[in-house]
Design a protein around this motif. Structure first.
Motif, PDB file in Angstrom:
ATOM      1  N   LEU A 161       0.794  -1.228   0.000  1.00 44.12           N
ATOM      2  CA  LEU A 161       0.000   0.000   0.000  1.00 44.12           C
ATOM      3  C   LEU A 161       0.831   1.286   0.000  1.00 44.12           C
ATOM      4  O   LEU A 161       0.387   2.306  -0.530  1.00 44.12           O
ATOM      5  N   LYS A 162       2.030   1.236   0.598  1.00 45.19           N
ATOM      6  CA  LYS A 162       2.745   2.479   0.847  1.00 45.19           C
ATOM      7  C   LYS A 162       4.108   2.606   0.168  1.00 45.19           C
ATOM      8  O   LYS A 162       4.666   3.701   0.111  1.00 45.19           O
ATOM      9  N   ALA A 163       4.652   1.491  -0.308  1.00 45.49           N
ATOM     10  CA  ALA A 163       6.007   1.559  -0.871  1.00 45.49           C
ATOM     11  C   ALA A 163       6.042   2.413  -2.131  1.00 45.49           C
ATOM     12  O   ALA A 163       5.175   2.309  -2.997  1.00 45.49           O
ATOM     13  N   GLN A 164       7.046   3.267  -2.223  1.00 45.81           N
ATOM     14  CA  GLN A 164       7.240   4.077  -3.417  1.00 45.81           C
ATOM     15  C   GLN A 164       7.675   3.167  -4.561  1.00 45.81           C
ATOM     16  O   GLN A 164       8.191   2.070  -4.355  1.00 45.81           O
ATOM     17  N   LYS A 165       7.459   3.631  -5.794  1.00 50.18           N
ATOM     18  CA  LYS A 165       7.722   2.810  -6.979  1.00 50.18           C
ATOM     19  C   LYS A 165       9.157   2.279  -6.998  1.00 50.18           C
ATOM     20  O   LYS A 165       9.389   1.105  -7.292  1.00 50.18           O
ATOM     21  N   GLU A 166      10.122   3.134  -6.648  1.00 51.78           N
ATOM     22  CA  GLU A 166      11.522   2.705  -6.701  1.00 51.78           C
ATOM     23  C   GLU A 166      11.842   1.644  -5.660  1.00 51.78           C
ATOM     24  O   GLU A 166      12.814   0.893  -5.798  1.00 51.78           O
ATOM     25  N   ILE A 167      11.036   1.576  -4.606  1.00 51.32           N
ATOM     26  CA  ILE A 167      11.224   0.535  -3.593  1.00 51.32           C
ATOM     27  C   ILE A 167      10.518  -0.752  -4.015  1.00 51.32           C
ATOM     28  O   ILE A 167      11.041  -1.851  -3.824  1.00 51.32           O
ATOM     29  N   LYS A 168       9.344  -0.613  -4.621  1.00 50.77           N
ATOM     30  CA  LYS A 168       8.586  -1.796  -5.032  1.00 50.77           C
ATOM     31  C   LYS A 168       9.331  -2.651  -6.057  1.00 50.77           C
ATOM     32  O   LYS A 168       9.114  -3.860  -6.139  1.00 50.77           O
ATOM     33  N   VAL A 169      10.190  -2.037  -6.851  1.00 55.18           N
ATOM     34  CA  VAL A 169      10.902  -2.806  -7.879  1.00 55.18           C
ATOM     35  C   VAL A 169      12.157  -3.500  -7.338  1.00 55.18           C
ATOM     36  O   VAL A 169      12.737  -4.336  -8.025  1.00 55.18           O
ATOM     37  N   LEU A 170      12.568  -3.191  -6.115  1.00 53.62           N
ATOM     38  CA  LEU A 170      13.809  -3.762  -5.577  1.00 53.62           C
ATOM     39  C   LEU A 170      13.810  -5.294  -5.559  1.00 53.62           C
ATOM     40  O   LEU A 170      14.809  -5.914  -5.960  1.00 53.62           O
ATOM     41  N   PRO A 171      12.730  -5.945  -5.084  1.00 53.07           N
ATOM     42  CA  PRO A 171      12.757  -7.415  -5.088  1.00 53.07           C
ATOM     43  C   PRO A 171      12.895  -7.998  -6.485  1.00 53.07           C
ATOM     44  O   PRO A 171      13.477  -9.082  -6.649  1.00 53.07           O
ATOM     45  N   ILE A 172      12.379  -7.305  -7.500  1.00 51.43           N
ATOM     46  CA  ILE A 172      12.514  -7.796  -8.877  1.00 51.43           C
ATOM     47  C   ILE A 172      13.949  -7.590  -9.352  1.00 51.43           C
ATOM     48  O   ILE A 172      14.550  -8.481  -9.962  1.00 51.43           O
TER      49      ILE A 172
END
Length: 214
Positions: A161-172
């Motif tokens: 819900l809250k992670a910024q886009k640049e953080i959401k892509v880190l696991p990928i």
């Protein structure tokens, strides 16, 4: 770790858990005295914990009003602090496996690894994240600790819900490193090489932290 730092960390984790679990909602006031009484510590470490949470943009402090929970995105600093708690929980899980001589069945995690690989190949990033969090929940569940289970569930919700886009892509971005890390951890746990497994965990978490600030 000095006693004061231990109390500060205890206050920090306690308040953050209340916020992430919804026990403290946006707009709720956080009373230093109440937290200090609950934990049987002085107000000084509570005040320092609140300052750290304010730096992570989870709360705001105003004169004559004290600390209040605010709506926030998951900043890089916030994400790193969560990673550090995840590391602590995973390391504690490994210690419990060792100390209690709990049998470790790696097969379920081998199956989850295969699912991760398939979702990544098909670019099903949302499904990849679901399985990744499910793997983490399944592993930490070995602790049989309700706080640990709740924290991972709250982390997944908070990330979504809250992670910024640049953080959401880190696991990928770190999918290959994550698979290598999981492989090494599973192998060392099967061989009962617990300290080596802990090193693997620390190395993987550190890669996420480094990548966060790039």
């Amino acid at each position: 770790m000095p006693e004061k730092e231990t109390f500060e960390k205890l206050a920090y984790i306690t308040i953050k858990e209340k916020i992430l679990s919804g026990k403290l909602r946006v707009g709720d006031h956080i009373a230093e005295a109440s937290i200090a009484s609950e934990l049987n510590i002085s107000r000084t470490p509570v005040r320092k914990a609140l300052a750290q949470l304010e730096a992570e943009q989870l709360i705001e402090t105003k004169a004559n009003r004290g600390a209040t929970v605010i709506e926030s995105e998951m900043s890089a600093g916030h994400f790193v602090s969560l990673l550090e708690i995840v590391e602590m929980l995973v390391l504690q899980t490994i210690s419990k496996l060792e100390n209690k001589r709990i049998p470790f069945d790696a097969q379920i995690f081998e199956e989850k690894k295969e699912m991760l690989r398939k979702h990544l190949q098909k670019k099903h990033e949302d499904l990849y994240m679901e399985v990744l969090f499910d793997s983490l929940k399944s592993f930490v569940h070995h602790m049989q600790n309700s706080y640990a289970d709740r924290f991972i569930q709250m982390l997944e919700s908070d990330f979504d819900l809250k992670a910024q886009k640049e953080i959401k892509v880190l696991p990928i971005i770190l999918a290959e490193e994550t698979e290598k890390g999981m492989n090494s951890v599973l192998k060392n746990l099967q061989n009962e090489s617990y300290e080596e497994a802990k090193k693997d965990v620390k190395e993987l978490i550190n890669k996420f932290i480094v990548q966060t600030f790039r």
